[in-house]
Design a protein around this motif. Structure first.
Motif, PDB file in Angstrom:
ATOM      1  N   UNK A  82     -32.330 -55.384 -40.417  1.00  0.00           N
ATOM      2  CA  UNK A  82     -31.536 -55.106 -39.216  1.00  0.00           C
ATOM      3  C   UNK A  82     -31.395 -53.608 -38.963  1.00  0.00           C
ATOM      4  N   UNK A  83     -31.105 -52.833 -39.995  1.00  0.00           N
ATOM      5  CA  UNK A  83     -30.946 -51.389 -39.820  1.00  0.00           C
ATOM      6  C   UNK A  83     -32.288 -50.727 -39.499  1.00  0.00           C
ATOM      7  N   UNK A  84     -33.350 -51.238 -40.143  1.00  0.00           N
ATOM      8  CA  UNK A  84     -34.675 -50.675 -39.850  1.00  0.00           C
ATOM      9  C   UNK A  84     -35.047 -50.884 -38.391  1.00  0.00           C
ATOM     10  N   UNK A  85     -34.692 -52.037 -37.835  1.00  0.00           N
ATOM     11  CA  UNK A  85     -35.009 -52.290 -36.435  1.00  0.00           C
ATOM     12  C   UNK A  85     -34.166 -51.431 -35.506  1.00  0.00           C
ATOM     13  N   UNK A  86     -33.015 -50.932 -36.025  1.00  0.00           N
ATOM     14  CA  UNK A  86     -32.199 -50.032 -35.207  1.00  0.00           C
ATOM     15  C   UNK A  86     -32.769 -48.615 -35.172  1.00  0.00           C
ATOM     16  N   UNK A  87     -33.280 -48.141 -36.271  1.00  0.00           N
ATOM     17  CA  UNK A  87     -33.700 -46.739 -36.358  1.00  0.00           C
ATOM     18  C   UNK A  87     -35.168 -46.543 -35.999  1.00  0.00           C
ATOM     19  N   UNK A  88     -35.982 -47.590 -36.128  1.00  0.00           N
ATOM     20  CA  UNK A  88     -37.397 -47.473 -35.786  1.00  0.00           C
ATOM     21  C   UNK A  88     -37.566 -47.831 -34.316  1.00  0.00           C
ATOM     22  N   UNK A  89     -38.185 -46.953 -33.526  1.00  0.00           N
ATOM     23  CA  UNK A  89     -38.353 -47.265 -32.090  1.00  0.00           C
ATOM     24  C   UNK A  89     -39.182 -48.541 -31.904  1.00  0.00           C
ATOM     25  N   UNK A  90     -38.684 -49.455 -31.070  1.00  0.00           N
ATOM     26  CA  UNK A  90     -39.392 -50.704 -30.775  1.00  0.00           C
ATOM     27  C   UNK A  90     -38.823 -51.294 -29.490  1.00  0.00           C
ATOM     28  N   UNK A  91     -39.506 -52.272 -28.948  1.00  0.00           N
ATOM     29  CA  UNK A  91     -39.075 -52.948 -27.723  1.00  0.00           C
ATOM     30  C   UNK A  91     -38.611 -54.380 -27.985  1.00  0.00           C
ATOM     31  N   UNK A  92     -38.368 -54.714 -29.261  1.00  0.00           N
ATOM     32  CA  UNK A  92     -37.996 -56.085 -29.636  1.00  0.00           C
ATOM     33  C   UNK A  92     -36.482 -56.213 -29.632  1.00  0.00           C
ATOM     34  N   UNK A  93     -35.862 -56.296 -28.457  1.00  0.00           N
ATOM     35  CA  UNK A  93     -34.427 -56.485 -28.390  1.00  0.00           C
ATOM     36  C   UNK A  93     -33.821 -55.730 -27.219  1.00  0.00           C
ATOM     37  N   UNK A  94     -32.479 -55.740 -27.224  1.00  0.00           N
ATOM     38  CA  UNK A  94     -31.697 -55.073 -26.179  1.00  0.00           C
ATOM     39  C   UNK A  94     -30.851 -54.020 -26.863  1.00  0.00           C
ATOM     40  N   UNK A  95     -31.017 -52.763 -26.473  1.00  0.00           N
ATOM     41  CA  UNK A  95     -30.392 -51.643 -27.154  1.00  0.00           C
ATOM     42  C   UNK A  95     -29.290 -51.046 -26.291  1.00  0.00           C
ATOM     43  N   UNK A  96     -28.195 -50.741 -26.944  1.00  0.00           N
ATOM     44  CA  UNK A  96     -27.072 -50.114 -26.267  1.00  0.00           C
ATOM     45  C   UNK A  96     -25.978 -49.798 -27.251  1.00  0.00           C
ATOM     46  N   UNK A  97     -25.040 -48.922 -26.884  1.00  0.00           N
ATOM     47  CA  UNK A  97     -23.930 -48.582 -27.756  1.00  0.00           C
ATOM     48  C   UNK A  97     -24.287 -47.528 -28.771  1.00  0.00           C
ATOM     49  N   UNK A  98     -23.284 -46.932 -29.427  1.00  0.00           N
ATOM     50  CA  UNK A  98     -23.532 -45.885 -30.424  1.00  0.00           C
ATOM     51  C   UNK A  98     -24.185 -46.461 -31.701  1.00  0.00           C
ATOM     52  N   UNK A  99     -24.905 -45.599 -32.388  1.00  0.00           N
ATOM     53  CA  UNK A  99     -25.644 -46.047 -33.568  1.00  0.00           C
ATOM     54  C   UNK A  99     -24.704 -46.520 -34.666  1.00  0.00           C
ATOM     55  N   UNK A 100     -23.604 -45.783 -34.909  1.00  0.00           N
ATOM     56  CA  UNK A 100     -22.705 -46.166 -35.991  1.00  0.00           C
ATOM     57  C   UNK A 100     -22.108 -47.557 -35.782  1.00  0.00           C
ATOM     58  N   UNK A 101     -21.807 -47.860 -34.472  1.00  0.00           N
ATOM     59  CA  UNK A 101     -21.258 -49.181 -34.178  1.00  0.00           C
ATOM     60  C   UNK A 101     -22.293 -50.269 -34.430  1.00  0.00           C
ATOM     61  N   UNK A 102     -23.540 -50.027 -34.023  1.00  0.00           N
ATOM     62  CA  UNK A 102     -24.592 -51.015 -34.241  1.00  0.00           C
ATOM     63  C   UNK A 102     -24.849 -51.245 -35.733  1.00  0.00           C
ATOM     64  N   UNK A 103     -24.749 -50.158 -36.527  1.00  0.00           N
ATOM     65  CA  UNK A 103     -24.934 -50.324 -37.982  1.00  0.00           C
ATOM     66  C   UNK A 103     -23.822 -51.179 -38.573  1.00  0.00           C
ATOM     67  N   UNK A 104     -22.581 -50.896 -38.140  1.00  0.00           N
ATOM     68  CA  UNK A 104     -21.448 -51.678 -38.659  1.00  0.00           C
ATOM     69  C   UNK A 104     -21.576 -53.144 -38.282  1.00  0.00           C
ATOM     70  N   UNK A 105     -21.905 -53.419 -36.999  1.00  0.00           N
ATOM     71  CA  UNK A 105     -22.044 -54.807 -36.555  1.00  0.00           C
ATOM     72  C   UNK A 105     -23.193 -55.493 -37.285  1.00  0.00           C
ATOM     73  N   UNK A 106     -24.291 -54.757 -37.503  1.00  0.00           N
ATOM     74  CA  UNK A 106     -25.430 -55.340 -38.221  1.00  0.00           C
ATOM     75  C   UNK A 106     -25.052 -55.705 -39.655  1.00  0.00           C
ATOM     76  N   UNK A 107     -24.264 -54.849 -40.296  1.00  0.00           N
ATOM     77  CA  UNK A 107     -23.818 -55.160 -41.657  1.00  0.00           C
ATOM     78  C   UNK A 107     -22.868 -56.352 -41.686  1.00  0.00           C
ATOM     79  N   UNK A 108     -22.001 -56.462 -40.665  1.00  0.00           N
ATOM     80  CA  UNK A 108     -21.107 -57.619 -40.593  1.00  0.00           C
ATOM     81  C   UNK A 108     -21.876 -58.924 -40.355  1.00  0.00           C
ATOM     82  N   UNK A 109     -23.046 -58.840 -39.741  1.00  0.00           N
ATOM     83  CA  UNK A 109     -23.849 -60.039 -39.519  1.00  0.00           C
ATOM     84  C   UNK A 109     -24.649 -60.433 -40.769  1.00  0.00           C
ATOM     85  N   UNK A 110     -24.985 -59.490 -41.621  1.00  0.00           N
ATOM     86  CA  UNK A 110     -25.935 -59.748 -42.699  1.00  0.00           C
ATOM     87  C   UNK A 110     -25.303 -59.788 -44.094  1.00  0.00           C
ATOM     88  N   UNK A 111     -24.396 -58.854 -44.409  1.00  0.00           N
ATOM     89  CA  UNK A 111     -23.834 -58.796 -45.762  1.00  0.00           C
ATOM     90  C   UNK A 111     -23.088 -60.081 -46.141  1.00  0.00           C
TER      91      UNK A 111
END
Length: 402
Positions: free
Chosen positions: A37-66
């Motif tokens: 999940x974090x790799x898909x956030x930091x590596x440029x790609x077109x697989x998804x919908x991007x928005x919001x600050x990076x720190x928030x996306x990292x936190x939400x991604x960790x809440x979905x996976x951990x």
């Protein structure tokens, strides 16, 4: 009457301790999902919908996976955390949604909720995918077409169905095994119950037919003996012998009936009970098995068949124990009848290892010997002697009527 007990409810892993392998696998799954999940956030790609600050996306991604590390222990709470973090964030601010960081962790949580919890609790998870993807377009205008919502639902709901079906199949298999186990127990209990009833019926019939008839014979014989003149010594002695034999037969009959009612060691029908005359054959069979047996039996022994059978069983069990615990050892069997019937079986012990005292354990052999000897008012001694073991049984003399 056979009591049918309800089968216990299927115990899912959430109610039992997980193995180290299961914990390791779930922890590995959570780490891999978080890294993807974090790799898909930091590596440029077109697989998804991007928005919001990076720190928030990292936190939400960790809440979905951990939380996936505890998916088998708390399956429904883990699903609530995975979906709840996404739903609350969608209500407040825009954030990124990707396949590896959003859809895949949600699919794993949905499957786990259906697989590792009961049906009623797992149904609470079904509305969460709809809420998550229906609320996501509030702050993400680029997401909101029917195809955007149906695509993740076409992944999440089948995973729920798959988890539920596997759960049901395993539960049915568990219930079937439990039913078969209870059926086998009930069948065995029914067989024992039928056998006990049949033995009780036979014992009652034998008592009614034989004990009553022999008792009448003994009473009539005693009455006839009392009416004889003092000069009829021979006739009086004959009647006295008949009376004593009848009383002895009554005692043996009662012991036999007690075996029919309570015991499982019944001799085969049509075969006479073994006695002292069969000891040489028994000793020879044990010699062939490896024992060195020294047998001493007097030529003339006045003993009833019941006591002879008890002596035979004591010798048989003692020889078997010597062979089992001491191996190819020397055993001495001595039967005496003066002043009363006794039997002693002693061995020299094992050749290569000290095994003294082990034969005093929890087996049924010594218990069976003691019950047989006690039934005739005798006593049994079984104890180590030196490096070997000795079994000694003594029977009191038969009471005579005078």
């Amino acid at each position: 009457m056979i009591r049918r007990q309800p089968a216990p409810h299927y115990s899912s892993p959430m109610h039992s301790a997980l193995s180290r392998r299961q914990w390791a696998f779930d922890l590995f799954l959570a780490v891999v999902a978080a890294a993807a999940a974090i790799a898909q956030l930091v590596i440029p790609n077109n697989d998804g919908y991007f928005g919001g600050p990076m720190w928030l996306n990292v936190v939400v991604s960790l809440l979905r996976t951990v939380p996936l590390a505890a998916r088998r222990v708390w399956p429904v709470p883990v699903a609530v955390v995975v979906f709840g973090s996404d739903i609350l964030t969608s209500l407040c601010v825009p954030h990124t949604s990707t396949f590896w960081g959003t859809v895949l962790p949600m699919a794993t949580a949905t499957y786990s909720a259906a697989r590792w919890s009961d049906m009623r609790r797992s149904l609470l998870v079904l509305p969460l995918p709809v809420a998550a993807f229906a609320l996501y377009p509030i702050h993400m205008r680029s997401f909101g077409g029917w195809e955007d919502i149906l695509f993740p639902l076409m992944i999440l709901w089948p995973t729920f169905i798959a988890g539920y079906l596997i759960n049901r199949l395993l539960q049915q298999r568990h219930d079937l095994k439990e039913a078969l186990r209870q059926l086998a127990e009930q069948r065995d209990e029914h067989s024992r119950h039928v056998l006990l009833e049949e033995r009780t019926r036979i014992a009652r019939e034998m008592h009614d037919v034989l004990a009553h008839g022999v008792t009448v014979m003994v009473v009539q014989t005693g009455a006839a003996r009392m009416e004889l003149d003092e000069s009829a010594t021979a006739a009086r002695e004959s009647l006295l012998a008949v009376e004593a034999t009848g009383r002895q037969v009554i005692g043996e009959l009662r012991r036999t009936l007690s075996l029919l009612r309570l015991g499982d060691d019944l001799p085969p029908s049509g075969h006479p009970s073994p006695g002292l005359a069969d000891l040489p054959e028994l000793a020879e069979s044990m010699r062939k098995a490896g024992l060195t047996v020294d047998l001493h039996v007097p030529g003339q022994v006045e003993a009833d068949p019941g006591r002879e059978l008890a002596v035979y069983r004591v010798v048989q069990e003692a020889l078997t124990n010597s062979l089992r615990h001491a191996g190819r050892t020397r055993v001495r069997v001595r039967v005496t009848a003066d002043p009363h019937l006794e039997v002693e079986v002693s061995d020299t012990g094992p050749r290569h290892r000290d095994d003294r005292g082990s034969r005093l354990g929890g087996g049924h052999g010594l218990i069976g010997m003691k019950e047989r000897v006690t039934m005739y008012g005798g006593r049994l001694l079984a104890e180590p002697r030196g490096s070997g073991f000795v079994v000694h049984a003594a029977f009191p003399p038969v009471e005579r009527v005078r």
